[in-house]
Design an enzyme around this catalytic site. Structure first.
Site, mmCIF file in Angstrom:
data_model
loop_
_atom_site.group_PDB
_atom_site.id
_atom_site.type_symbol
_atom_site.label_atom_id
_atom_site.label_comp_id
_atom_site.label_asym_id
_atom_site.label_seq_id
_atom_site.Cartn_x
_atom_site.Cartn_y
_atom_site.Cartn_z
ATOM 1 N N LYS A 78 0.811 -1.223 0.000
ATOM 2 C CA LYS A 78 0.000 0.000 0.000
ATOM 3 C C LYS A 78 0.850 1.282 0.000
ATOM 4 O O LYS A 78 0.484 2.274 -0.622
ATOM 5 C CB LYS A 78 -0.953 -0.004 1.202
ATOM 6 C CG LYS A 78 -2.031 -1.075 1.088
ATOM 7 C CD LYS A 78 -3.006 -1.001 2.244
ATOM 8 C CE LYS A 78 -4.159 -1.970 2.041
ATOM 9 N NZ LYS A 78 -5.200 -1.809 3.050
ATOM 10 N N ASP A 115 -10.644 2.981 1.670
ATOM 11 C CA ASP A 115 -11.033 2.415 2.966
ATOM 12 C C ASP A 115 -11.920 3.363 3.775
ATOM 13 O O ASP A 115 -12.870 2.923 4.436
ATOM 14 C CB ASP A 115 -9.789 2.049 3.792
ATOM 15 C CG ASP A 115 -9.272 0.663 3.452
ATOM 16 O OD1 ASP A 115 -10.018 -0.138 2.861
ATOM 17 O OD2 ASP A 115 -8.100 0.381 3.777
#
Ligand code: NAP
Length: 282
Positions: A78, A115
């Site tokens: 990420k 997210d």
């Protein structure tokens, strides 16, 4: 018939998306993506790609070369893809981490982090509640907690209180919530309207509790973003007290739904995605 099975056969015109991670074999992302493509009637396919640690930037270059339409990104890539992308969203800029890569019309690659919006969308889908004007306690200060803390502040939470084992990480996380963010103690959990477990405690075989369930009470909304198992010991303890408590499935679906919209420009078929996920998990 499951939406995955109604997928059209792969042809020369099929567009490819996928998920990169290490490990990635058990990722539920292809189930969600392929259900969405089928429901949207798109000749697209999503495939899991195991990419070893340290190779995230190379995977982004491969995406560019191979013309993939989009990639979901999971641990441990990420941070690397956030740095390697041609452009980044405000969320990625703030968080330093991305979970979604989007191929733009000019072939540049943009990094997104879905997210935070996934959490907010999932919360409202499950509970019909928004964080606006509410006090949110976030347990944890890792990647997911940071995205959630920032998103809650941006969505108008009155306070975002971060409780974490490591104080320095709690401060970084609370800082992402700006003026409404603060580091807190477990005792503050009782004052929250919404309590979110964003630690890894309770995941897999871990039978631990991210906080003492005696700190929770009826009237609060409890969310455990862990989805494996679907009912963690903490979630079970909250439900046993009659507290409204939700697992991480809705966040999982909604963060994927935001990615689908980034890739296709279309509203994501959330119901079809949820149904495919439930079929798979059952
Ligand atoms: P991460 O970056 O590794 O962060 C882990 C967090 O858990 C840290 O705050 C860590 O505290 C805390 N922690 C770990 N072990 C602990 C323990 N024994 N006691 C107290 N705190 C502990 O992980 P992440 O990527 O944020 O993911 C967190 C969880 O969210 C995972 O279970 C993941 O599967 C889930 N998740 C769900 C979704 C969804 O869509 N539902 C999306 C993303 C993540 P320290 O800072 O003190 O180390």
């Amino acid at each position: 018939m499951s939406p995955v099975l109604s997928m059209s056969p792969v042809s020369g015109a099929t567009r490819v998306a996928g998920v990169i991670g290490d490990p990635v074999t058990h990722s539920l992302s292809p189930i969600l993506h392929n259900a969405a493509f089928a429901a949207l009637g798109l000749d697209w396919v999503s495939v899991p790609f195991p990419v070893a640690a340290g190779k995230g930037a190379q995977a982004l270059e491969a995406m560019r070369t191979l013309g993939f339409a989009g990639l979901s990104v999971t641990t441990p890539h990420k941070d690397a893809v956030a740095q390697a992308a041609d452009e980044v969203s405000d969320a990625v800029e703030a968080l330093g981490a991305a979970n979604c890569l989007v191929r733009l019309a000019d072939a540049r690659i943009r990094a997104e982090n879905t997210d935070g919006d996934g959490f907010l969308g999932g919360l409202t889908a499950d509970s019909d509640v928004t964080v606006q004007g509410r006090t949110v306690v976030v347990l944890g200060a890792g990647g997911a907690a940071r995205a959630i803390a920032r998103a809650c502040a941006q969505a108008g939470a009155s306070q975002v209180l971060v409780v974490n084992r490591t104080a320095q990480r709690a401060e970084v996380c609370a800082g992402l919530a700006g003026s409404v963010g603060a580091v807190a103690e477990p005792a503050d959990i009782s004052d929250a309207d919404i309590v979110v477990n964003a630690t890894t405690v309770g995941m897999g075989a871990d039978r631990g509790l991210p906080c003492d369930p005696a700190l929770l009470h009826r009237g609060q909304i409890v969310v455990d973003i862990v989805y494996n198992p679907l009912e963690t010991p903490w979630l079970a303890a909250a439900r046993a007290q009659g507290i409204e408590a939700f697992n991480g499935l809705a966040m999982l679906v909604h963060q994927a739904a935001v990615a689908i919209t980034h890739w296709t420009g279309r509203p994501a078929p959330v119901a079809a995605m949820t149904s495919a996920l439930r079929t798979r998990l059952n």
